[in-house]
Scaffold this motif. Sequence first.
Motif, short mmCIF file in Angstrom:
data_model
loop_
_atom_site.label_atom_id
_atom_site.label_comp_id
_atom_site.label_asym_id
_atom_site.label_seq_id
_atom_site.Cartn_x
_atom_site.Cartn_y
_atom_site.Cartn_z
N LYS A 71 -5.02 3.79 8.45
CA LYS A 71 -4.83 3.45 9.88
C LYS A 71 -3.54 2.66 10.07
O LYS A 71 -2.88 2.79 11.10
CB LYS A 71 -6.03 2.62 10.38
CG LYS A 71 -7.30 3.42 10.55
CD LYS A 71 -8.45 2.50 10.97
CE LYS A 71 -9.77 3.28 11.02
NZ LYS A 71 -10.92 2.38 11.34
N LEU A 72 -3.20 1.85 9.09
CA LEU A 72 -2.00 1.03 9.18
C LEU A 72 -0.73 1.85 8.93
O LEU A 72 0.25 1.73 9.68
CB LEU A 72 -2.08 -0.12 8.16
CG LEU A 72 -0.84 -0.99 7.98
CD1 LEU A 72 -0.50 -1.73 9.27
CD2 LEU A 72 -1.06 -1.99 6.84
N VAL A 73 -0.74 2.68 7.89
CA VAL A 73 0.51 3.32 7.47
C VAL A 73 0.81 4.63 8.20
O VAL A 73 1.98 4.99 8.37
CB VAL A 73 0.54 3.54 5.94
CG1 VAL A 73 0.40 2.22 5.21
CG2 VAL A 73 -0.52 4.54 5.48
N PHE A 74 -0.22 5.36 8.61
CA PHE A 74 0.02 6.61 9.33
C PHE A 74 0.11 6.33 10.82
O PHE A 74 -0.80 6.62 11.59
CB PHE A 74 -1.08 7.64 9.02
CG PHE A 74 -0.96 8.23 7.64
CD1 PHE A 74 -0.14 9.33 7.40
CD2 PHE A 74 -1.67 7.69 6.57
CE1 PHE A 74 -0.02 9.88 6.13
CE2 PHE A 74 -1.56 8.24 5.30
CZ PHE A 74 -0.73 9.34 5.08
N THR A 113 -11.03 10.00 -10.90
CA THR A 113 -11.67 10.21 -9.60
C THR A 113 -11.00 9.41 -8.50
O THR A 113 -10.78 9.94 -7.40
CB THR A 113 -13.17 9.84 -9.68
OG1 THR A 113 -13.76 10.52 -10.79
CG2 THR A 113 -13.89 10.22 -8.41
N ALA A 114 -10.65 8.16 -8.77
CA ALA A 114 -10.03 7.32 -7.74
C ALA A 114 -8.71 7.89 -7.23
O ALA A 114 -8.53 8.04 -6.02
CB ALA A 114 -9.85 5.89 -8.25
N PRO A 115 -7.76 8.25 -8.11
CA PRO A 115 -6.52 8.83 -7.59
C PRO A 115 -6.72 10.14 -6.86
O PRO A 115 -6.01 10.44 -5.89
CB PRO A 115 -5.64 9.00 -8.83
CG PRO A 115 -6.53 8.81 -10.00
CD PRO A 115 -7.67 7.99 -9.56
N ILE A 116 -7.71 10.95 -7.27
CA ILE A 116 -8.00 12.19 -6.55
C ILE A 116 -8.54 11.87 -5.16
O ILE A 116 -8.12 12.45 -4.15
CB ILE A 116 -9.00 13.05 -7.35
CG1 ILE A 116 -8.33 13.62 -8.60
CG2 ILE A 116 -9.55 14.17 -6.48
CD1 ILE A 116 -9.26 14.40 -9.51
N GLN A 117 -9.48 10.92 -5.10
CA GLN A 117 -10.09 10.53 -3.82
C GLN A 117 -9.04 9.98 -2.86
O GLN A 117 -8.99 10.34 -1.68
CB GLN A 117 -11.18 9.49 -4.08
CG GLN A 117 -11.95 9.07 -2.85
CD GLN A 117 -13.02 8.03 -3.17
OE1 GLN A 117 -13.20 7.65 -4.33
NE2 GLN A 117 -13.71 7.56 -2.15
N ILE A 118 -8.17 9.11 -3.37
CA ILE A 118 -7.14 8.49 -2.53
C ILE A 118 -6.11 9.54 -2.09
O ILE A 118 -5.72 9.60 -0.91
CB ILE A 118 -6.47 7.33 -3.29
CG1 ILE A 118 -7.47 6.23 -3.59
CG2 ILE A 118 -5.30 6.77 -2.48
CD1 ILE A 118 -7.02 5.25 -4.66
N SER A 119 -5.67 10.37 -3.02
CA SER A 119 -4.69 11.40 -2.70
C SER A 119 -5.25 12.37 -1.66
O SER A 119 -4.53 12.78 -0.73
CB SER A 119 -4.29 12.18 -3.96
OG SER A 119 -3.65 11.34 -4.89
N ASN A 120 -6.50 12.73 -1.81
CA ASN A 120 -7.13 13.65 -0.86
C ASN A 120 -7.08 13.10 0.56
O ASN A 120 -6.74 13.82 1.52
CB ASN A 120 -8.58 13.89 -1.29
CG ASN A 120 -9.28 14.92 -0.42
OD1 ASN A 120 -8.86 16.06 -0.33
ND2 ASN A 120 -10.35 14.51 0.23
N LEU A 121 -7.39 11.82 0.71
CA LEU A 121 -7.36 11.18 2.02
C LEU A 121 -5.94 11.15 2.58
O LEU A 121 -5.72 11.47 3.76
CB LEU A 121 -7.92 9.76 1.91
CG LEU A 121 -7.88 8.91 3.20
CD1 LEU A 121 -8.71 9.57 4.30
CD2 LEU A 121 -8.38 7.50 2.91
N PHE A 122 -4.97 10.79 1.75
CA PHE A 122 -3.59 10.71 2.22
C PHE A 122 -3.03 12.09 2.58
O PHE A 122 -2.27 12.23 3.54
CB PHE A 122 -2.71 10.03 1.16
CG PHE A 122 -2.68 8.54 1.27
CD1 PHE A 122 -1.50 7.86 1.55
CD2 PHE A 122 -3.84 7.78 1.10
CE1 PHE A 122 -1.46 6.48 1.66
CE2 PHE A 122 -3.82 6.40 1.21
CZ PHE A 122 -2.63 5.74 1.49
N LEU A 123 -3.42 13.11 1.83
CA LEU A 123 -3.00 14.47 2.14
C LEU A 123 -3.57 14.92 3.50
O LEU A 123 -2.86 15.56 4.30
CB LEU A 123 -3.44 15.43 1.04
CG LEU A 123 -2.68 15.32 -0.28
CD1 LEU A 123 -3.44 16.02 -1.40
CD2 LEU A 123 -1.27 15.90 -0.15
N GLN A 124 -4.82 14.57 3.75
CA GLN A 124 -5.42 14.89 5.05
C GLN A 124 -4.63 14.25 6.18
O GLN A 124 -4.28 14.92 7.17
CB GLN A 124 -6.88 14.38 5.10
CG GLN A 124 -7.86 15.14 4.24
CD GLN A 124 -9.23 14.48 4.25
OE1 GLN A 124 -9.48 13.51 4.96
NE2 GLN A 124 -10.12 14.99 3.42
#
Length: 250
Positions: A71-74, A113-124
Amino acid sequence: MMKYAVVTGGSKGLGAKIVRNLLENNVYVISVSRGENEEIAQLKQVNNYQFFRCNLASPTEISNVFEEITKLVFSPETEGIYLVNNAGVIDPIETAGNLNDEAVLRNVQINLTAPIQISNLFLQKAKETNIPLMIANVTSGAGERPVHGWSLYCSTKAGINMFTKTVSLELENHQSPIKIFAYSPGIMDTEMQQKIRSSSEAAFAEIEKFQGYKEKGMLRSPQVVANALVTLMMEKEIENGKVYHVNELL
């Protein structure tokens, strides 16, 4: 317009040096870890640094914390975003057949799992907002060769390498401008190396070699490794999906 960088494991070792380097390059840095680096907290400029506490062993905590961060960065004022998935653990250092279930799950969660989860959110979010995004996944040479006693570390780093390459393929097939790459920092003088040197020979067959790295002054400074990564991100043309090795960049 503002450039943001989100760095996991930013409180110590390589992560702390990456944070410092990015701050010096006038990037707004968000550091994410279980505890804050006091030196950085004291040096920070109020307008270009924030710390978010997060236990990366908890998928639920990751979801909650990183929703706030996105919410802050995008935002409409954002020029571009760097995501550095740096956090990682070496434990358990032990041979298969002697692994602790809880340690196995923690290692896989934090390293993979953590980097995949975080990357997935940022890609969205990047696809929704069209804000330029670059993802750097910190990996290891252990992801490319087997090491006695490091079955979990080798496997998770190999996993992050393949995740990086697969996401790159998907981005290329969709003609996306988003960049993703992996970065192998080599052997550094960090707490992780201390843990490696203090393990048993039965659990880790190469312990004498790693003790020798320290004794012979062969461990590279985290500052040098961080500088190479930040220079790569900010000044070089990134080859999508590539695993960059620090030796290639120095």
